[in-house]
Structures are given as structure tokens and as C-alpha cells.
Design an enzyme around this catalytic site. Structure first.
Site, PDB file in Angstrom:
ATOM      1  N   TYR A   1       0.803  -1.210   0.000  1.00 39.90           N
ATOM      2  CA  TYR A   1       0.000   0.000   0.000  1.00 39.90           C
ATOM      3  C   TYR A   1       0.847   1.277   0.000  1.00 39.90           C
ATOM      4  O   TYR A   1       0.734   2.096   0.899  1.00 39.90           O
ATOM      5  CB  TYR A   1      -0.950   0.003   1.211  1.00 39.90           C
ATOM      6  CG  TYR A   1      -2.053  -1.011   1.068  1.00 39.90           C
ATOM      7  CD1 TYR A   1      -3.188  -0.709   0.323  1.00 39.90           C
ATOM      8  CD2 TYR A   1      -1.958  -2.275   1.638  1.00 39.90           C
ATOM      9  CE1 TYR A   1      -4.200  -1.647   0.164  1.00 39.90           C
ATOM     10  CE2 TYR A   1      -2.963  -3.214   1.469  1.00 39.90           C
ATOM     11  CZ  TYR A   1      -4.079  -2.892   0.737  1.00 39.90           C
ATOM     12  OH  TYR A   1      -5.077  -3.810   0.570  1.00 39.90           O
TER      13      TYR A   1
ATOM     14  N   ASP B   1     -13.292 -15.484   9.938  1.00 41.40           N
ATOM     15  CA  ASP B   1     -11.920 -15.189   9.510  1.00 41.40           C
ATOM     16  C   ASP B   1     -11.112 -14.878  10.773  1.00 41.40           C
ATOM     17  O   ASP B   1     -11.186 -13.774  11.312  1.00 41.40           O
ATOM     18  CB  ASP B   1     -11.933 -13.999   8.544  1.00 41.40           C
ATOM     19  CG  ASP B   1     -10.530 -13.590   8.114  1.00 41.40           C
ATOM     20  OD1 ASP B   1      -9.554 -14.069   8.714  1.00 41.40           O
ATOM     21  OD2 ASP B   1     -10.426 -12.773   7.183  1.00 41.40           O
TER      22      ASP B   1
ATOM     23  N   LYS C   1      -1.527 -15.716   9.459  1.00 46.11           N
ATOM     24  CA  LYS C   1      -0.669 -14.811  10.230  1.00 46.11           C
ATOM     25  C   LYS C   1       0.174 -15.521  11.296  1.00 46.11           C
ATOM     26  O   LYS C   1       1.243 -15.993  10.987  1.00 46.11           O
ATOM     27  CB  LYS C   1      -1.518 -13.679  10.803  1.00 46.11           C
ATOM     28  CG  LYS C   1      -1.968 -12.732   9.690  1.00 46.11           C
ATOM     29  CD  LYS C   1      -2.241 -11.325  10.166  1.00 46.11           C
ATOM     30  CE  LYS C   1      -2.243 -10.354   9.010  1.00 46.11           C
ATOM     31  NZ  LYS C   1      -3.557  -9.903   8.581  1.00 46.11           N
TER      32      LYS C   1
ATOM     33  N   TYR D   1     -12.058  -6.705   7.158  1.00 44.95           N
ATOM     34  CA  TYR D   1     -10.910  -6.864   6.258  1.00 44.95           C
ATOM     35  C   TYR D   1     -10.646  -8.356   6.089  1.00 44.95           C
ATOM     36  O   TYR D   1     -10.537  -9.084   7.083  1.00 44.95           O
ATOM     37  CB  TYR D   1      -9.653  -6.171   6.806  1.00 44.95           C
ATOM     38  CG  TYR D   1      -8.474  -6.410   5.891  1.00 44.95           C
ATOM     39  CD1 TYR D   1      -8.362  -5.731   4.680  1.00 44.95           C
ATOM     40  CD2 TYR D   1      -7.504  -7.368   6.200  1.00 44.95           C
ATOM     41  CE1 TYR D   1      -7.316  -5.997   3.803  1.00 44.95           C
ATOM     42  CE2 TYR D   1      -6.453  -7.632   5.332  1.00 44.95           C
ATOM     43  CZ  TYR D   1      -6.365  -6.936   4.139  1.00 44.95           C
ATOM     44  OH  TYR D   1      -5.331  -7.201   3.274  1.00 44.95           O
TER      45      TYR D   1
HETATM   46  C1  LIG Z   1      -4.143 -10.141   7.233  1.00 48.56           C
HETATM   47  C2  LIG Z   1      -5.513 -10.645   7.108  1.00 48.56           C
HETATM   48  C3  LIG Z   1      -5.933 -11.325   5.953  1.00 48.56           C
HETATM   49  C4  LIG Z   1      -5.036 -11.538   4.750  1.00 48.56           C
HETATM   50  O1  LIG Z   1      -3.943 -12.341   5.021  1.00 48.56           O
HETATM   51  P1  LIG Z   1      -2.647 -12.286   4.045  1.00 48.56           P
HETATM   52  O2  LIG Z   1      -1.744 -13.324   4.594  1.00 48.56           O
HETATM   53  O3  LIG Z   1      -2.117 -10.891   4.143  1.00 48.56           O
HETATM   54  O4  LIG Z   1      -3.126 -12.604   2.680  1.00 48.56           O
HETATM   55  C5  LIG Z   1      -7.230 -11.790   5.921  1.00 48.56           C
HETATM   56  N1  LIG Z   1      -8.073 -11.601   6.964  1.00 48.56           N
HETATM   57  C6  LIG Z   1      -7.702 -10.968   8.088  1.00 48.56           C
HETATM   58  C7  LIG Z   1      -8.663 -10.826   9.208  1.00 48.56           C
HETATM   59  C8  LIG Z   1      -6.409 -10.449   8.191  1.00 48.56           C
HETATM   60  O5  LIG Z   1      -6.047  -9.790   9.301  1.00 48.56           O
END
Ligand SMILES: *Cc1c(COP(=O)(O)O)cnc(C)c1O
Length: 427
Positions: A15, A248, A277, A143
Site C-alpha cells: 500500500y 476469519d 498470520k 478486512y
Molecule cells: C491479514 C488478514 C488477511 C489476509 O492475510 P494475508 O496473509 O495478508 O493474505 C485476511 N483476513 C484478516 C482478518 C487479516 O487480518
């Protein structure tokens, strides 16, 4: 050309404007909490390198696990072949993840695990005879990643949906859950968000495959903590309407919130969960999507029966070994006590920010500390102050926030919170 000059001229960063990148530091090595820059400056990585590095950088048992695996089997295709690291990690995940989620799909990054989850939901609905159910509902301020389908369920404003109009799938948005985790829950559907959710889901139930959201903590979309009862009731609503529930947990997984998974705040479980992550303790990119028997056997019983996804580096043995080592480290320690200690100290030390003129809110959940400002804050300005503070922070939107590694001791944590207060005063 120096290293930094080359970087500035040729490398794209996340970004950023490629012709006008902000201050960028050259990191030579990292250990524990500290990044060492080319001029010898040491900075505390208060971001855990974007939620990943929970045991600190270069953790000896994780790097050892990677070394050992490197000497044996760095990679092999997963089609028709399997290996111990994938199986051992699977056993570990089943031991700790929400109990319904028994089927594991390994993939390379968080965004991909979201793509996989969404494809699973569509294939499941298809197999159940609901060919029309291919869209998704989600809450605003979410997100879910940067790939196309993941992006389509990110907040339409901060995710810049207007920029990609015509290229993004149209999804169904409801307001973010309005009751915060600190507030008392209300059963009034007009005030708890469930009324709005019901009307959107009911209106398009024949088109919606799944309802996807970050449980309890909205990360990048606003660092906002909402009441888990919303999720319990959303579960019932999804069941009533035949919609799959997808959590997520890419940012929230592995103890960050004070629970092992944010799902553990709830009395219900999702149909599909995304993890990423912190999965490898930040040592290698890796993620997975887990689902329950109902969805897995549903997909398997449909036509074509096979699940249509299979990355080249699926279940990479180095990543599996790193993840297994990281999870063993986590569950082998009093992570709950550690996160509670970090939370208590952040609550005490960030509280004075409430009295600053431009601060809107201060909040802490688990090892996540947030100072929300009344205005947008510049990451570039924060970076410029990093060497002086000895702390690397990267504010986003209106939020100055940290998610320190779990190994952060009281003194280092005070240095981080002092840095956040300073940014709240100066930015
Ligand atoms: C960081 C994140 C993603 C994306 O993960 P990447 O490994 O950057 O592709 C998806 N959902 C959430 C909640 C995130 O914090």
C-alpha cells in the site's frame, strides 16, 4: 546505487506510492523483540510484523524445526503424496481448534485461505442443490485480504470498492455489530445489529452462500471489538436460512485476544474458519482453512465431488514444521496468563491517552492495544519518529495500535506504550 536507493527505485511496498515511498528502514537482522537496522539502531517490533511474530523473531525452536525439516524434505507436491509435518500439524490443530472443525485445507497465505473458504461455501451450496447461492454477506469495516474475492467482502469504503467497480463481485453489506465487547448486550434487534442482518439475509437468502466476518475483533478495518453474543445469534439466523457461517480468524487466532481463538468467546462455532498470520509464529507464509464434517462431506457428495483448489506449495513441509513448533511453544506455556499481563499493563499505561485533545477512544483486548484518534494518522510520520522512540509502530487510518509479541516484558511494553502516547500527542 545503495541498497536503499535500489529499493526505492525498484521495489514496491505494501500500500505505497511507488514514486513517493515514505521512510523505509533497512533491516539487517532480527532477534526476539528487536529489529536491527543497517546503522545498528535497534527497534522493538511492536506490530509483531503484522500480527505474525507472536514468539518474537528467530525463535530458536521454530528455526530449529525449519532447519531439521530443510535437511529432510523442504518440499514435495501434496497431490497423491503426504508427509509427517502435514499430519503432525493437523493433529495439533485438531487438538486446539474449535471442536467442530475437523477437515483441514493448507494453503499459502491468509487471502488464499479466504478464497478457499468462499469456494468451499459455494461448492457446498451447489452440492445441496442451491445453484443460485453464490454471493456472500458480511459486516462493514471488515478486512479479509487483497485477492479478488477476499477484497469483495472487505469494507467497501476503506477497501476502495469504487476503484474496482465492475471487477468485484457484488456482495451484501450490513452495518458493523454495534454493541461493543465492553457494553451490556441488548436483545433489541433494532439496537444489536441482528435486525439489520436478518432483513439483508432474508431478502437474498436464495443468493447467499455464506456470511463471513472476523469474530469479535475487526482488525485492519478499524481495530474494533464487538460483543460475541452477536455471533451466537448470527449462527442461529444462518441456520434458519441455510447460510454457512465463516469466521476469519487470521488476525485473532492463537491467543491474541486472550482466548486461543476468538470463537472461544462464543457459545457457537462457525462452519468454516480461516487461520493464518501467527500460524508459523511469523517465520514463513502459511495459512489454512478448516471446516466441519457437514460441509466437507457435503462438498464431497456433490458434483464434481472434488474440491476445486490445490496450490503448488500446498502443505509445504517447512511451513508445517514451523507451525507445529510455534503451536507447541504456545500451548506449552501459560499463554493466557501472559496475554492477561500484557493486557493489564497496556490498559494502565494507555489510559492517560484519554485526556489528550485529539483522542477519541482507548481500548485494549488481550494483547491488542489501540488509541483511536479523531483524525487520520500518518504512518510515515510515525516511522520518522521510530529511531528516537526505539519502537516501530505503523498506524493505520485513525488508529495508533500495537500487538506486541507475547515475549514482551514489562520494560519493553512500557517503551511501546510510551511510543504510542507520544504519537498520539505529536501526530
Ligand atoms: C491479514 C488478514 C488477511 C489476509 O492475510 P494475508 O496473509 O495478508 O493474505 C485476511 N483476513 C484478516 C482478518 C487479516 O487480518
Amino acid at each position: 546505487m545503495t541498497q536503499l536507493e535500489f529499493d526505492q527505485k525498484h521495489l514496491w511496498h505494501p500500500y505505497t506510492n511507488v514514486t513517493q515511498p515514505g521512510p523505509t528502514f533497512l533491516v539487517k537482522e532480527a532477534e526476539g523483540l528487536y529489529l536491527t537496522l543497517d546503522d545498528g539502531t535497534r527497534l522493538i517490533d511492536a506490530m509483531s510484523s503484522w500480527w505474525c511474530m507472536m514468539h518474537g523473531h528467530r525463535n530458536p525452536s521454530i528455526t530449529q524445526a525449519i532447519h531439521d525439516q530443510l535437511d529432510r524434505l523442504p518440499h514435495v507436491m501434496f497431490g497423491g503424496l503426504t508427509h509427517d509435518p502435514a499430519i503432525d500439524l493437523g493433529r495439533k490443530l485438531l487438538e486446539i481448534a474449535p471442536s467442530d472443525l475437523t477437515r483441514i485445507f493448507y494453503c499459502d497465505s491468509g487471502s488464499v485461505s479466504v478464497e478457499v473458504a468462499m469456494k468451499m461455501a459455494v461448492q457446498y451450496q451447489h452440492a445441496m442443490g442451491f445453484e443460485g447461492r453464490s454471493q456472500f454477506a458480511t459486516v462493514r469495516s471488515g478486512y479479509h485480504g487483497d485477492t479478488w474475492k477476499a477484497m469483495s467482502v472487505c469494507d467497501p469504503d476503506t477497501g476502495m470498492h469504487h476503484l474496482f467497480q465492475g471487477a468485484l463481485s457484488v456482495q451484501h453489506f450490513v452495518s458493523r455489530p454495534p454493541v461493543t465487547i465492553d457494553q451490556e448486550w441488548t436483545d433489541d434487534p433494532a439496537r444489536n445489529g441482528l435486525g439489520g442482518l436478518r432483513s439483508v439475509l432474508e431478502a437474498s437468502a436464495d443468493k447467499i452462500a455464506g456470511f463471513i466476518l472476523e469474530p469479535v475483533v475487526q482488525g485492519t478495518g478499524g481495530m474494533y471489538f464487538y460483543h460475541p453474543e452477536y455471533l451466537n445469534q448470527a449462527r442461529a439466523l444462518c441456520d434458519e436460512l441455510g447460510i454457512l457461517l465463516i469466521f476469519d480468524e487470521i488476525a485473532t487466532g492463537f491467543g491474541r485476544t486472550g482466548e486461543l481463538f476468538a470463537t472461544d468467546f462464543c457459545t457457537v462455532q462457525p462452519d468454516i474458519i480461516c487461520l493464518g498470520k501467527g500460524l508459523t509464529g511469523g517465520h514463513i507464509s502459511f495459512a489454512c482453512t478448516m471446516t466441519n464434517d457437514r460441509v466437507a462431506t457435503g462438498v464431497g457428495g456433490g458434483n464434481p465431488g472434488i474440491f476445486m483448489h490445490g496450490p503448488t506449495y500446498m502443505a509445504n513441509p517447512l511451513a508445517c514444521a514451523a507451525a507445529k513448533a510455534s503451536l507447541d511453544l504456545l500451548t506449552g506455556q501459560d499463554w493466557r496468563g501472559t496475554v492477561a499481563r500484557i493486557a493489564d499493563q497496556m490498559r494502565a499505561e494507555l489510559a492517560p491517552a484519554r485526556d489528550l485533545p485529539n483522542v477519541r477512544d482507548v481500548r485494549v483486548l488481550g494483547a491488542i492495544g489501540v488509541i483511536e484518534m479523531n483524525h487520520r494518522v500518518s504512518a510515515d510520520q510515525a516511522h520518522a519518529l521510530a529511531p528516537e522512540m526505539g519502537v516501530f509502530l505503523r498506524p493505520f487510518g485513525r488508529n495508533i495500535y500495537c500487538m506486541p509479541p507475547f515475549i514482551t516484558g514489562p520494560d519493553a511494553l512500557s517503551q511501546i506504550t510510551a511510543g504510542m502516547l507520544r504519537l498520539a500527542q505529536e501526530l
